[in-house]
Design a protein around this motif. Structure first.
Motif, mmCIF file in Angstrom:
data_model
loop_
_atom_site.group_PDB
_atom_site.id
_atom_site.type_symbol
_atom_site.label_atom_id
_atom_site.label_comp_id
_atom_site.label_asym_id
_atom_site.label_seq_id
_atom_site.Cartn_x
_atom_site.Cartn_y
_atom_site.Cartn_z
ATOM 1 N N LYS A 250 -51.756 -45.852 -69.560
ATOM 2 C CA LYS A 250 -51.250 -47.134 -69.068
ATOM 3 C C LYS A 250 -49.787 -47.025 -68.657
ATOM 4 O O LYS A 250 -49.389 -47.517 -67.589
ATOM 5 C CB LYS A 250 -51.410 -48.197 -70.151
ATOM 6 C CG LYS A 250 -50.928 -49.580 -69.731
ATOM 7 C CD LYS A 250 -51.100 -50.583 -70.856
ATOM 8 C CE LYS A 250 -50.562 -51.955 -70.447
ATOM 9 N NZ LYS A 250 -50.684 -52.935 -71.561
ATOM 10 N N LYS A 251 -48.984 -46.363 -69.490
ATOM 11 C CA LYS A 251 -47.567 -46.203 -69.174
ATOM 12 C C LYS A 251 -47.381 -45.389 -67.903
ATOM 13 O O LYS A 251 -46.556 -45.725 -67.042
ATOM 14 C CB LYS A 251 -46.847 -45.528 -70.341
ATOM 15 C CG LYS A 251 -45.352 -45.357 -70.124
ATOM 16 C CD LYS A 251 -44.694 -44.716 -71.331
ATOM 17 C CE LYS A 251 -43.193 -44.537 -71.093
ATOM 18 N NZ LYS A 251 -42.532 -43.905 -72.271
ATOM 19 N N HIS A 252 -48.164 -44.315 -67.784
ATOM 20 C CA HIS A 252 -48.069 -43.471 -66.595
ATOM 21 C C HIS A 252 -48.477 -44.252 -65.355
ATOM 22 O O HIS A 252 -47.857 -44.123 -64.292
ATOM 23 C CB HIS A 252 -48.966 -42.246 -66.770
ATOM 24 C CG HIS A 252 -48.667 -41.134 -65.815
ATOM 25 N ND1 HIS A 252 -47.575 -40.306 -65.942
ATOM 26 C CD2 HIS A 252 -49.320 -40.719 -64.696
ATOM 27 C CE1 HIS A 252 -47.564 -39.426 -64.963
ATOM 28 N NE2 HIS A 252 -48.613 -39.657 -64.187
ATOM 29 N N LEU B 152 -47.642 -39.928 -42.338
ATOM 30 C CA LEU B 152 -46.969 -39.320 -43.489
ATOM 31 C C LEU B 152 -46.594 -40.367 -44.532
ATOM 32 O O LEU B 152 -46.740 -40.140 -45.740
ATOM 33 C CB LEU B 152 -45.720 -38.569 -43.015
ATOM 34 C CG LEU B 152 -45.989 -37.295 -42.208
ATOM 35 C CD1 LEU B 152 -44.722 -36.831 -41.508
ATOM 36 C CD2 LEU B 152 -46.548 -36.197 -43.100
ATOM 37 N N VAL B 153 -46.121 -41.520 -44.078
ATOM 38 C CA VAL B 153 -45.783 -42.602 -45.005
ATOM 39 C C VAL B 153 -47.028 -43.049 -45.771
ATOM 40 O O VAL B 153 -46.994 -43.245 -46.990
ATOM 41 C CB VAL B 153 -45.157 -43.789 -44.243
ATOM 42 C CG1 VAL B 153 -45.119 -45.041 -45.119
ATOM 43 C CG2 VAL B 153 -43.743 -43.434 -43.788
ATOM 44 N N ALA B 154 -48.140 -43.199 -45.061
ATOM 45 C CA ALA B 154 -49.387 -43.611 -45.711
ATOM 46 C C ALA B 154 -49.865 -42.559 -46.707
ATOM 47 O O ALA B 154 -50.321 -42.887 -47.811
ATOM 48 C CB ALA B 154 -50.459 -43.868 -44.658
ATOM 49 N N ALA B 155 -49.748 -41.286 -46.339
ATOM 50 C CA ALA B 155 -50.191 -40.207 -47.226
ATOM 51 C C ALA B 155 -49.354 -40.161 -48.497
ATOM 52 O O ALA B 155 -49.888 -39.980 -49.602
ATOM 53 C CB ALA B 155 -50.116 -38.870 -46.495
ATOM 54 N N LEU B 156 -48.048 -40.330 -48.362
ATOM 55 C CA LEU B 156 -47.188 -40.314 -49.544
ATOM 56 C C LEU B 156 -47.458 -41.516 -50.436
ATOM 57 O O LEU B 156 -47.538 -41.392 -51.664
ATOM 58 C CB LEU B 156 -45.719 -40.288 -49.122
ATOM 59 C CG LEU B 156 -44.700 -40.304 -50.272
ATOM 60 C CD1 LEU B 156 -44.954 -39.165 -51.251
ATOM 61 C CD2 LEU B 156 -43.276 -40.232 -49.731
ATOM 62 N N SER B 157 -47.625 -42.678 -49.836
ATOM 63 C CA SER B 157 -47.920 -43.878 -50.619
ATOM 64 C C SER B 157 -49.232 -43.714 -51.383
ATOM 65 O O SER B 157 -49.334 -44.069 -52.563
ATOM 66 C CB SER B 157 -47.989 -45.096 -49.695
ATOM 67 O OG SER B 157 -48.185 -46.279 -50.438
ATOM 68 N N HIS B 158 -50.235 -43.152 -50.725
ATOM 69 C CA HIS B 158 -51.528 -42.916 -51.377
ATOM 70 C C HIS B 158 -51.387 -41.919 -52.515
ATOM 71 O O HIS B 158 -51.988 -42.084 -53.589
ATOM 72 C CB HIS B 158 -52.532 -42.403 -50.348
ATOM 73 C CG HIS B 158 -53.905 -42.174 -50.901
ATOM 74 N ND1 HIS B 158 -54.295 -40.968 -51.444
ATOM 75 C CD2 HIS B 158 -54.981 -43.003 -51.009
ATOM 76 C CE1 HIS B 158 -55.544 -41.053 -51.855
ATOM 77 N NE2 HIS B 158 -55.987 -42.271 -51.606
ATOM 78 N N VAL C 223 -48.718 -41.296 -54.370
ATOM 79 C CA VAL C 223 -48.011 -41.905 -55.494
ATOM 80 C C VAL C 223 -48.935 -42.832 -56.275
ATOM 81 O O VAL C 223 -48.889 -42.892 -57.509
ATOM 82 C CB VAL C 223 -46.771 -42.676 -54.990
ATOM 83 C CG1 VAL C 223 -46.122 -43.452 -56.127
ATOM 84 C CG2 VAL C 223 -45.762 -41.709 -54.389
ATOM 85 N N MET C 224 -49.797 -43.549 -55.565
ATOM 86 C CA MET C 224 -50.684 -44.519 -56.209
ATOM 87 C C MET C 224 -51.846 -43.862 -56.952
ATOM 88 O O MET C 224 -52.492 -44.496 -57.778
ATOM 89 C CB MET C 224 -51.249 -45.476 -55.157
ATOM 90 C CG MET C 224 -50.244 -46.464 -54.614
ATOM 91 S SD MET C 224 -49.824 -47.732 -55.831
ATOM 92 C CE MET C 224 -51.374 -48.620 -55.927
ATOM 93 N N ASN C 225 -52.131 -42.605 -56.668
ATOM 94 C CA ASN C 225 -53.298 -41.943 -57.252
ATOM 95 C C ASN C 225 -52.867 -40.716 -58.041
ATOM 96 O O ASN C 225 -53.038 -39.573 -57.616
ATOM 97 C CB ASN C 225 -54.287 -41.557 -56.151
ATOM 98 C CG ASN C 225 -54.916 -42.765 -55.491
ATOM 99 O OD1 ASN C 225 -55.907 -43.305 -55.959
ATOM 100 N ND2 ASN C 225 -54.322 -43.210 -54.387
ATOM 101 N N SER C 226 -52.306 -40.977 -59.198
ATOM 102 C CA SER C 226 -51.819 -39.906 -60.055
ATOM 103 C C SER C 226 -52.970 -39.245 -60.800
ATOM 104 O O SER C 226 -53.902 -39.920 -61.245
ATOM 105 C CB SER C 226 -50.813 -40.470 -61.063
ATOM 106 O OG SER C 226 -50.495 -39.498 -62.034
#
Length: 219
Positions: A36-38, A152-158, A160-163
């Motif tokens: 949860k914290k992560h 590239l912006v979309a790929a980076l955002s994705h 970060v959101m999917n750790s």
């Protein structure tokens, strides 16, 4: 049969069962708390990057308004140009910090390394364009650097959101190698192609001179 056998053994069994249950429950709770914290940290990083993208849009539109043809008869104050450059430098610095964070926290594939290196160069490209006093003529997705930038912006955002979770962390040596590859200067001339590949956009063959103009190399 002794009193211990009739009373003590069952009590010890109950105590051991309760202790084991407490231990397992605590471990499970700790594990989910870490997840949860992560997850909360990932969401915060994603929101921060989205704010940076919003700041980039503001700088881009402001810069083009200052440098557009309709303002040629009434040049913008030098302070306004400097403000755009300074704000873009700040955005670029924040992106650099996020990339460094991902390099040390993620086990990265070669594709992800190329993507992160290309993101760095994409933001550098914008900063260099402003520094040179040129408008950023990104009018549609037919402009390859613009299409690549958005991919590239979309790929980076994705990303970060999917750790993958806190248990998947690279060693310090692997993290260092990742960061060295991400910051390699080769991405300066390949970031557009990398972005277009991420968007599954065909990469047309171009004369060397036109490609140099598109990438606007540093002076």
């Amino acid at each position: 049969m002794s009193t211990f056998a009739t009373v003590g053994v069952p009590l010890l069994t109950v105590a051991a069962t309760l202790a084991g249950g407490w231990f397992v429950t605590t471990r499970i709770t700790d594990h989910w708390d870490q997840i949860k914290k992560h997850r909360e940290m990932d969401l915060a990083a994603a929101e921060h990057f989205q704010r940076l993208y919003g700041e980039f849009i503001v700088v881009w539109k402001t810069w083009n308004a200052l440098e557009g043809k309709h303002t040629a008869a009434c040049p913008a104050p030098e302070e306004a140009r400097w403000d755009c450059l300074q704000r873009m430098i700040e955005v670029e610095g924040e992106v650099e910090a996020l990339v460094a964070k991902l390099a040390t926290e993620r086990v990265l594939t070669e594709t992800e390394i190329d993507m992160l290196g290309s993101v760095r160069q994409a933001f550098k490209f914008v900063r260099r364009t402003i520094r040179k006093g040129r408008p950023l003529n990104w009018t549609s997705d037919e402009v390859e650097p613009y299409a690549a930038f958005k991919a590239l912006v979309a790929a980076l955002s994705h990303m970060v959101m999917n750790s993958p979770g806190p248990q998947h962390r690279p060693s310090s040596a692997v993290a260092a190698r990742n960061f060295l590859q991400i910051t390699d200067n080769r991405h300066e001339i390949t970031w557009v192609a990398t972005g277009l590949r991420l968007a599954d956009t065909p990469i047309p063959e171009q004369p060397a001179r036109r490609r140099r103009l598109l990438l606007s190399p540093r002076r």
